[in-house]
Design a protein around this motif. Structure first.
Motif, PDB file in Angstrom:
ATOM      1  N   ARG A  29       9.099  36.080 -14.104  1.00  0.00           N
ATOM      2  CA  ARG A  29       8.899  37.424 -14.656  1.00  0.00           C
ATOM      3  C   ARG A  29       8.424  37.422 -16.104  1.00  0.00           C
ATOM      4  N   SER A  71      10.654  44.159 -12.575  1.00  0.00           N
ATOM      5  CA  SER A  71       9.579  44.187 -13.570  1.00  0.00           C
ATOM      6  C   SER A  71       9.132  42.762 -13.889  1.00  0.00           C
ATOM      7  N   PRO A  80       8.625  48.870 -17.408  1.00  0.00           N
ATOM      8  CA  PRO A  80       7.576  48.558 -16.431  1.00  0.00           C
ATOM      9  C   PRO A  80       7.093  47.115 -16.548  1.00  0.00           C
ATOM     10  N   ASP A  81       6.238  46.724 -15.626  1.00  0.00           N
ATOM     11  CA  ASP A  81       5.527  45.460 -15.750  1.00  0.00           C
ATOM     12  C   ASP A  81       4.756  45.461 -17.067  1.00  0.00           C
TER      13      ASP A  81
END
Length: 183
Positions: free
Chosen positions: A69, A44, A16-17
């Motif tokens: 990211r 993500s 996930p993030d």
């Protein structure tokens, strides 16, 4: 537990993030490029990465970095990645620089359940004394610096306390793996 994934996308699908990742490789050797590409496609973000370096511009972790990211890197080398240097100096990414052997030992310790250890590496430097710039502001001022580390003398020699590193996920390049996760 069967840890075999049918594709790189399946292997990274749960990341996930805001996840933390240990990413294998040294320079551009042994880098898990297929997993990095799959993670890039997944989308993500706000990732904290622990790796020797952040690849090169457009290669390895450099692709995730260029896409915005990655928000934090713990590593031992910035190298020739101009985008990494630009983002670090521009305050877009936080960077904790760690002596290379200490980085390897922090990862090993974390993987073995060892919370911390003492090492002479870094004694007498900003690594021990604190003040290494972790994050810069947009106008170049240091907005977050490394803290001073606890020290202790063993057999007449000063050592600093380093903490083991654990992450949420690890990306590793391998030729083969089994259902138990051995690579």
């Amino acid at each position: 537990m069967d840890k075999v994934s049918q594709s790189a996308a399946d292997a990274v699908g749960d990341i996930p993030d805001h996840a933390s990742l240990a990413v294998g490789g040294f320079g551009l050797c042994g880098v898990p490029n297929e997993l990095i590409d799959a993670l890039l496609r997944l989308g993500s973000g706000a990732l904290s990465v622990v790796s020797n370096n952040c690849g090169l511009d457009g290669e390895g972790l450099g692709r995730l970095l260029a896409a915005g990211r990655i928000v934090r890197v713990t590593g031992s080398y910035i190298g020739r990645n101009k985008e990494f240097a630009r983002r670090y100096l521009g305050g877009e990414v936080e960077v904790e620089l760690v002596p290379q052997g200490t980085l390897a030992e922090r990862l090993r310790a974390g993987g073995c359940g060892i919370p911390a250890f003492y090492t002479p590496a870094g004694v007498g430097s900003l690594v021990a004394d604190g003040g290494l710039p972790w994050r810069y502001g947009p106008d170049g001022e240091v907005v977050k610096a490394s803290p001073a580390k606890e020290t202790r003398v063993f057999d007449g020699r000063e050592h600093i306390l380093e903490f083991g590193i654990t992450t949420d996920f690890a990306l590793v390049r391998a030729a083969r793996g089994d259902r138990h996760g051995n690579l």
